[in-house]
Design a protein around this motif. Structure first.
Motif, mmCIF file in Angstrom:
data_model
loop_
_atom_site.group_PDB
_atom_site.id
_atom_site.type_symbol
_atom_site.label_atom_id
_atom_site.label_comp_id
_atom_site.label_asym_id
_atom_site.label_seq_id
_atom_site.Cartn_x
_atom_site.Cartn_y
_atom_site.Cartn_z
ATOM 1 N N GLY A 1 8.161 4.313 -10.843
ATOM 2 C CA GLY A 1 7.062 4.522 -10.667
ATOM 3 C C GLY A 1 6.776 6.099 -11.193
ATOM 4 O O GLY A 1 7.579 6.744 -11.062
ATOM 5 N N ARG A 2 5.399 6.058 -11.085
ATOM 6 C CA ARG A 2 5.034 7.520 -11.503
ATOM 7 C C ARG A 2 5.172 8.546 -10.381
ATOM 8 O O ARG A 2 5.288 9.801 -10.823
ATOM 9 N N ASP A 3 5.220 7.970 -9.186
ATOM 10 C CA ASP A 3 5.230 8.798 -7.769
ATOM 11 C C ASP A 3 5.786 7.960 -6.938
ATOM 12 O O ASP A 3 6.153 6.787 -7.013
ATOM 13 N N GLU A 4 6.176 8.758 -5.830
ATOM 14 C CA GLU A 4 6.576 7.906 -4.641
ATOM 15 C C GLU A 4 5.981 6.665 -4.210
ATOM 16 O O GLU A 4 6.706 5.859 -3.716
ATOM 17 N N ALA A 5 4.737 6.801 -4.145
ATOM 18 C CA ALA A 5 3.857 5.793 -3.659
ATOM 19 C C ALA A 5 4.200 4.484 -4.374
ATOM 20 O O ALA A 5 4.199 3.255 -4.187
ATOM 21 N N GLU A 6 4.006 4.716 -5.797
ATOM 22 C CA GLU A 6 4.316 3.425 -6.711
ATOM 23 C C GLU A 6 5.641 3.155 -6.644
ATOM 24 O O GLU A 6 5.888 1.813 -6.732
ATOM 25 N N GLU B 1 8.756 -2.635 -2.355
ATOM 26 C CA GLU B 1 8.463 -3.678 -1.401
ATOM 27 C C GLU B 1 8.113 -4.911 -2.003
ATOM 28 O O GLU B 1 8.235 -5.986 -1.477
ATOM 29 N N ALA B 2 7.734 -4.937 -3.264
ATOM 30 C CA ALA B 2 7.283 -6.213 -3.952
ATOM 31 C C ALA B 2 8.205 -7.086 -4.259
ATOM 32 O O ALA B 2 8.217 -8.382 -4.613
ATOM 33 N N ILE B 3 9.598 -6.459 -4.431
ATOM 34 C CA ILE B 3 10.759 -7.350 -4.613
ATOM 35 C C ILE B 3 11.709 -7.391 -3.360
ATOM 36 O O ILE B 3 12.794 -7.755 -3.544
ATOM 37 N N PRO C 1 13.502 1.758 -1.445
ATOM 38 C CA PRO C 1 13.522 2.709 -2.482
ATOM 39 C C PRO C 1 15.063 3.340 -2.420
ATOM 40 O O PRO C 1 15.630 3.657 -3.567
ATOM 41 N N ALA C 2 15.582 3.580 -1.344
ATOM 42 C CA ALA C 2 16.652 4.528 -1.064
ATOM 43 C C ALA C 2 17.931 3.648 -1.517
ATOM 44 O O ALA C 2 18.851 3.901 -2.302
ATOM 45 N N GLU C 3 17.910 2.149 -1.173
ATOM 46 C CA GLU C 3 19.002 1.333 -1.645
ATOM 47 C C GLU C 3 19.015 1.095 -3.192
ATOM 48 O O GLU C 3 19.890 1.112 -3.879
ATOM 49 N N GLN D 1 4.959 -1.690 -15.502
ATOM 50 C CA GLN D 1 6.248 -1.151 -15.099
ATOM 51 C C GLN D 1 6.845 -1.189 -16.373
ATOM 52 O O GLN D 1 7.474 -0.132 -17.077
ATOM 53 N N VAL D 2 6.698 -2.519 -17.131
ATOM 54 C CA VAL D 2 7.361 -2.607 -18.437
ATOM 55 C C VAL D 2 6.877 -1.355 -19.693
ATOM 56 O O VAL D 2 7.895 -1.018 -20.286
#
Length: 309
Positions: free
Chosen positions: A238-243, A249-251, A255-257, A297-298
């Protein structure tokens, strides 16, 4: 370093969704579109609208794409007989103009076998069958036109086969083998593989298994430089942490894992981690795209990661 898109349609995908991803990957400049070969969802996914067959999918994509290479990670040897599989892959290679690659393994997911009435022998027998399948498939493709092929196998004896049709690619479409098996896997790879792939393992495990395969190559006098070396890793860029968090979450992941076990973070983080796999000897990364609707994302990885490799 090549980047390839790798999908898991058993989690829930139609052919049209896979076509959209393949076309997006082709337009964005990726080297290949690959898919798993499974008939049953894993985890908490619904699996709807139901599984799609890997080689039926690739046959369709062969006619609806023009440049991108197409293949499987991995076709299960338990699903198909080697003679018909050799015919199928050769035909799809013809349909694509010579863009097909065959990833093949023993098969491992017991539940999908019981769900669809597919025999699932012991792991030792599955390796025995895989070895015979590799001998039959490569033998059929290598048999000169006008001659016949025989194989005195225990599981797959072949007598007087015309060994047709022939694939477009010569001497054959690339064969991919992989996995962390410490003994038989390296030996089979050294003998048959054009590419060795490790899915979802650490850099340290990559180094160790690549060394086992190189040692197996040395044992039979094969130059390991003849083989391509690759990894498959789940993607969450993602471009930033929110993305990044939204995509995780969508998958159903954190994020840390994903940063620890996959290719996750900003484009700069993804480039850095790919570099660590490159230092371990990897030449190609399969980006496991779990949210097939997320074509942005692609395109992001193509625009901001690919040029730095």
């Amino acid at each position: 370093m090549d980047l390839r898109i790798f999908t898991e349609p058993q989690q829930g995908a139609s052919y049209d969704q896979l076509l959209a991803v393949a076309r997006c990957a082709e337009d964005a400049g990726y080297d290949a579109f690959f898919r798993s070969d499974h008939y049953l969802m894993m985890g908490e996914a619904s699996g709807e609208p139901g599984p799609t067959d890997a080689w039926t999918t690739l046959a369709g994509l062969a006619r609806e794409t023009s440049r991108i290479r197409l293949g499987t990670l991995m076709t299960a040897a338990t699903f198909r007989l080697p003679g018909p599989l050799a015919i199928t892959v050769a035909q799809v290679d013809q349909m694509s103009g010579g863009r097909v690659e065959l990833g093949i393994g023993t098969g491992w997911y017991a539940d999908e076998h019981t769900a669809y009435g597919i025999p699932f022998p012991s792991v030792g027998e599955r390796f025995d069958r895989l070895e015979e399948q590799l001998a039959v498939i490569t033998g059929l493709w290598a048999t000169p036109s006008g001659q016949t092929f025989d194989f005195a196998g225990r599981h797959y004896p072949v007598t007087g086969s015309p060994a047709l049709p022939k694939p477009v690619q010569q001497p054959r479409p690339p064969i991919l083998l992989g996995g962390m098996g410490p003994k038989r896997t390296p030996r089979l790879a050294a003998r048959y593989a054009d590419e060795f792939n490790l899915p979802f393992v650490s850099v340290a495990d990559t180094v160790a298994q690549f060394e086992r395969v190189r040692a197996a190559c040395a044992d039979i006098g094969r130059d390991p430089a003849e083989m391509r070396w690759s990894n498959a890793l789940v993607l969450c860029c993602g471009r930033d942490e929110a993305e990044i968090r939204r995509r995780a979450e969508a998958i159903g992941r954190e994020p840390a894992e994903l940063r620890e076990n996959g290719l996750a973070g900003t484009p700069a983080e993804v480039v850095d981690k790919i570099g660590r796999y490159a230092e371990a000897g990897s030449e190609r990364i399969y980006l496991q795209l779990l949210d097939l609707a997320d074509l942005d994302q692609v395109e992001l990885v193509a625009a901001e990661v690919m040029p730095q490799l």
